[in-house]
Motif scaffolding. Structure first.
Motif, short mmCIF file in Angstrom:
data_model
loop_
_atom_site.label_atom_id
_atom_site.label_comp_id
_atom_site.label_asym_id
_atom_site.label_seq_id
_atom_site.Cartn_x
_atom_site.Cartn_y
_atom_site.Cartn_z
N ALA A 188 101.58 21.37 -17.46
CA ALA A 188 102.05 21.31 -19.05
C ALA A 188 101.98 23.08 -19.44
CB ALA A 188 101.25 20.81 -20.28
N ASN A 189 101.95 23.81 -18.41
CA ASN A 189 101.75 25.08 -19.29
C ASN A 189 103.39 25.69 -18.21
OD1 ASN A 189 101.74 28.28 -18.27
ND2 ASN A 189 99.34 27.98 -18.07
N PRO A 190 104.44 26.80 -19.42
CA PRO A 190 105.65 26.98 -19.10
C PRO A 190 105.39 27.62 -18.08
CG PRO A 190 105.11 27.10 -21.40
CD PRO A 190 103.71 27.29 -20.47
N HIS A 191 104.21 28.60 -17.52
CA HIS A 191 104.92 29.30 -15.79
C HIS A 191 105.28 28.80 -15.01
CE1 HIS A 191 103.07 32.09 -19.26
NE2 HIS A 191 102.87 33.23 -18.17
N SER A 192 104.60 26.94 -14.84
CA SER A 192 104.37 26.62 -14.03
C SER A 192 105.84 26.04 -13.64
CB SER A 192 103.48 25.43 -14.21
OG SER A 192 103.59 24.40 -14.48
N ALA A 193 107.21 26.50 -14.57
CA ALA A 193 108.51 25.38 -14.38
C ALA A 193 109.10 26.13 -13.34
CB ALA A 193 109.03 25.29 -15.75
N SER A 194 109.68 25.39 -12.32
CA SER A 194 110.45 25.87 -11.58
C SER A 194 111.49 26.89 -12.01
CB SER A 194 110.94 24.86 -10.26
OG SER A 194 111.82 23.63 -11.24
N SER A 195 112.06 26.62 -13.59
CA SER A 195 113.12 26.87 -13.89
C SER A 195 113.03 28.53 -14.57
CB SER A 195 113.34 26.39 -15.61
OG SER A 195 112.45 26.19 -16.05
N TRP A 196 111.74 28.82 -14.01
CA TRP A 196 110.90 30.19 -14.48
C TRP A 196 111.91 31.81 -13.56
CZ3 TRP A 196 107.31 31.49 -17.94
CH2 TRP A 196 107.21 33.09 -18.01
N ARG A 197 112.42 32.57 -14.08
CA ARG A 197 113.34 33.20 -13.66
C ARG A 197 112.69 34.67 -13.55
NH1 ARG A 197 114.92 29.68 -11.66
NH2 ARG A 197 116.99 28.20 -12.27
N PRO A 198 112.49 35.14 -12.28
CA PRO A 198 111.27 36.41 -12.02
C PRO A 198 112.33 37.54 -12.69
CG PRO A 198 113.25 36.37 -10.40
CD PRO A 198 113.29 34.83 -10.94
N ARG A 199 111.36 39.01 -13.05
CA ARG A 199 112.01 40.38 -14.18
C ARG A 199 111.56 41.57 -13.19
NH1 ARG A 199 110.63 39.15 -19.97
NH2 ARG A 199 108.94 38.32 -19.07
N PRO A 200 112.09 41.39 -11.84
CA PRO A 200 110.95 42.39 -11.04
C PRO A 200 111.20 43.68 -11.98
CG PRO A 200 113.14 41.27 -10.11
CD PRO A 200 112.65 40.78 -11.52
N GLN A 201 110.12 44.62 -11.54
CA GLN A 201 111.04 45.71 -12.01
C GLN A 201 110.47 47.60 -11.29
OE1 GLN A 201 111.40 46.66 -15.98
NE2 GLN A 201 112.26 44.55 -15.48
N ALA A 202 110.83 48.17 -10.83
CA ALA A 202 110.97 49.03 -9.89
C ALA A 202 109.26 49.76 -10.24
CB ALA A 202 111.92 50.68 -9.59
N THR A 203 109.30 49.85 -11.74
CA THR A 203 107.93 50.70 -11.81
C THR A 203 107.35 49.86 -12.70
OG1 THR A 203 108.99 53.14 -11.59
CG2 THR A 203 106.84 53.27 -13.40
N VAL A 204 106.03 49.59 -12.79
CA VAL A 204 105.37 49.07 -13.79
C VAL A 204 104.49 50.14 -14.78
CG1 VAL A 204 103.60 47.08 -14.61
CG2 VAL A 204 105.93 46.85 -12.47
N VAL A 205 104.28 49.87 -16.31
CA VAL A 205 103.69 50.94 -16.31
C VAL A 205 102.68 49.61 -18.29
CG1 VAL A 205 103.24 52.67 -18.25
CG2 VAL A 205 105.50 52.38 -17.31
N ARG A 206 101.52 50.78 -17.55
CA ARG A 206 100.26 49.92 -17.81
C ARG A 206 99.02 51.35 -18.77
NH1 ARG A 206 95.68 45.62 -17.34
NH2 ARG A 206 94.32 45.53 -18.67
N GLY A 207 99.32 50.95 -20.24
CA GLY A 207 98.82 51.66 -20.82
C GLY A 207 99.21 52.41 -22.20
N ALA A 208 98.28 52.70 -22.34
CA ALA A 208 99.41 53.28 -24.83
C ALA A 208 99.73 54.79 -24.33
CB ALA A 208 97.73 53.46 -24.81
#
Length: 437
Positions: free
Chosen positions: A107-127
């Protein structure tokens, strides 16, 4: 005369030793003032075997045999082959609670095979400007959940989606950055990425070599940097979660990549490290005769306390699947801490010893908490099934509060089921499906 909290914090001596390169990342020659040769493959303690900890004969026989093996068992991170097979058979037979756990997954939408990746070269976490880490944790949970559907349900489309997510990220990601929270990203998402990859390591389209390189060059160096330098702060500055997520990442990467030095280093740090992620500092006070032990973040809030319980539970399960019993370390120290957190979040009273520490840089500034925090009390997180099924089912120990919490959360969901913010993605979840016995 110093209070128990003051006596506790005096053990947090800030001592740094030299760093050297090992296996593509930084490794500590002497971890955090403890004089422990961890992450180097030299001098690390052998993990305590389940037999030594008093496991049941059937469990200990297999685990003791595995403790001396040259290679890790795969799959062998959060889920072993038996876990996956049991879930597959019980779901196919329509049996609960596995079927209820399976329905929660599908039932979780993340488990659907239709999910498409959105890769990023740089990931930023923090304010800071450009913060985009939500894309990363959503895609990791999608990869993990699709991988579970492939392994348990046998649907090829889900396996292909999981692999596509992992392949595109390993082809794109080069940098994790931001404020201090970048180290949380390296730890949480490092161990979660490794667990998703472990499930599809035998998929013919998975570019395992490139994924290994990403973990070695992007996540692992940051994990070790934090565990050895703590972002330049006094060693008691960062809460237990910070150490634990980075230890989880080091252990998971070590197992996935068959690197015994990383695995042994993580085990050694948990036993003897001076940071707040070690057993002695994450669980500073035990209450004799009560079966309880105070969690380090109990005076902070209950959401982070449960996060820490979830992280240490993940570490213990990964170690167990490789023949090392951290669950039972220190006369079940972790069980007593989990019972403490569960009891308080079920609405009952618990004892509380004033907790003191130093924060900041240099010698730090003295701080103290004198009462337990009620902030986020009663929050639900998918961290309890793994503990219930180990301590109550595998070990047949009394776990009244952990079991009550597991029953309250059952059937456990995963990322996306516990709110849209990062805290709802700190655990991979689905313990009812994977750990019920």
């Amino acid at each position: 005369m110093p209070s128990p909290a003051h006596q506790h914090v005096n053990k947090h001596r800030l001592s740094r030793r030299g760093l050297f390169t090992v296996g593509g990342g930084l490794a500590a020659a002497g971890v955090l003032g403890g004089g422990i040769a961890a992450f180097s493959g030299a001098g690390a303690d052998a993990a305590q075997s389940p037999r030594a900890a008093g496991a049941s004969p059937s469990a200990s026989a297999a685990a003791t045999a595995s403790a001396g093996r040259k290679h890790f068992t795969h799959p062998g991170l959060l889920h072993n082959a038996g876990d996956l097979h049991r879930a597959k058979v019980r779901v196919a037979a329509g049996r609960d609670p596995w079927l209820a756990g399976w329905k929660r997954l599908t039932a979780n939408p993340h488990s659907a095979s239709s999910w498409r990746p959105r890769p990023q070269a740089t990931v930023v976490r923090g304010a800071v400007p450009g913060q985009n880490y939500t894309v990363l944790y959503n895609d990791i949970h999608a990869a993990y959940q699709n991988a579970l559907r492939w392994k348990i349900g046998g649907t090829r489309a889900n396996g292909d989606t999981a692999v596509a997510l992992l392949n595109t990220w390993s082809a794109t990601l080069t940098t994790l950055t931001g404020n201090a929270d970048r180290f949380l990203a390296a730890g949480i998402y490092g161990y979660q990425f490794a667990n998703a990859a472990e499930l599809v390591r035998d998929h013919p389209d998975f570019d395992f070599a490139r994924f290994r390189k990403m973990l070695r060059t992007v996540f692992y160096p940051m994990n070790i940097d934090f565990l050895t330098r703590h972002n330049g702060a006094v060693i008691s500055n960062y809460w237990a979660n910070w150490d634990l997520c980075n230890l989880a990442s080091v252990m998971a990467i070590g197992i996935l990549l068959d690197d015994h030095a990383l695995f042994r280093g993580a085990v050694t740090y948990l036993k003897k490290g001076e940071g707040n992620g070690s057993f002695k500092n994450a669980i500073p006070f035990r209450y004799a005769g009560q079966g309880l032990a105070q969690w380090q973040e109990s005076g902070r809030d209950q959401g982070h306390s449960m996060m820490g319980i979830g992280l240490l539970g993940a570490i213990c399960e990964m170690a167990w699947n490789q023949g090392a019993d951290l669950y039972g370390y220190g006369d079940n120290r972790f069980l007593h801490a989990a019972e403490y957190v569960a009891r308080y979040n079920l609405g009952a009273d618990v004892p509380f010893t004033p907790y003191g520490w130093r924060s900041g840089t240099g010698h730090g500034q003295w701080r103290e908490q004198t009462v337990i925090s009620a902030t986020a009390r009663g929050q639900l997180r998918p961290v309890w099934e793994i503990l219930h099924n180990h301590y109550a089912r595998r070990r047949r120990l009394s776990t009244p509060y952990v079991t009550a919490m597991a029953e309250k959360v059952r059937a456990e969901g995963g990322g996306g089921d516990y709110g849209p913010n990062s805290g709802g993605y700190d655990q991979l979840g689905f313990g009812t499906l994977l750990y019920s016995k």
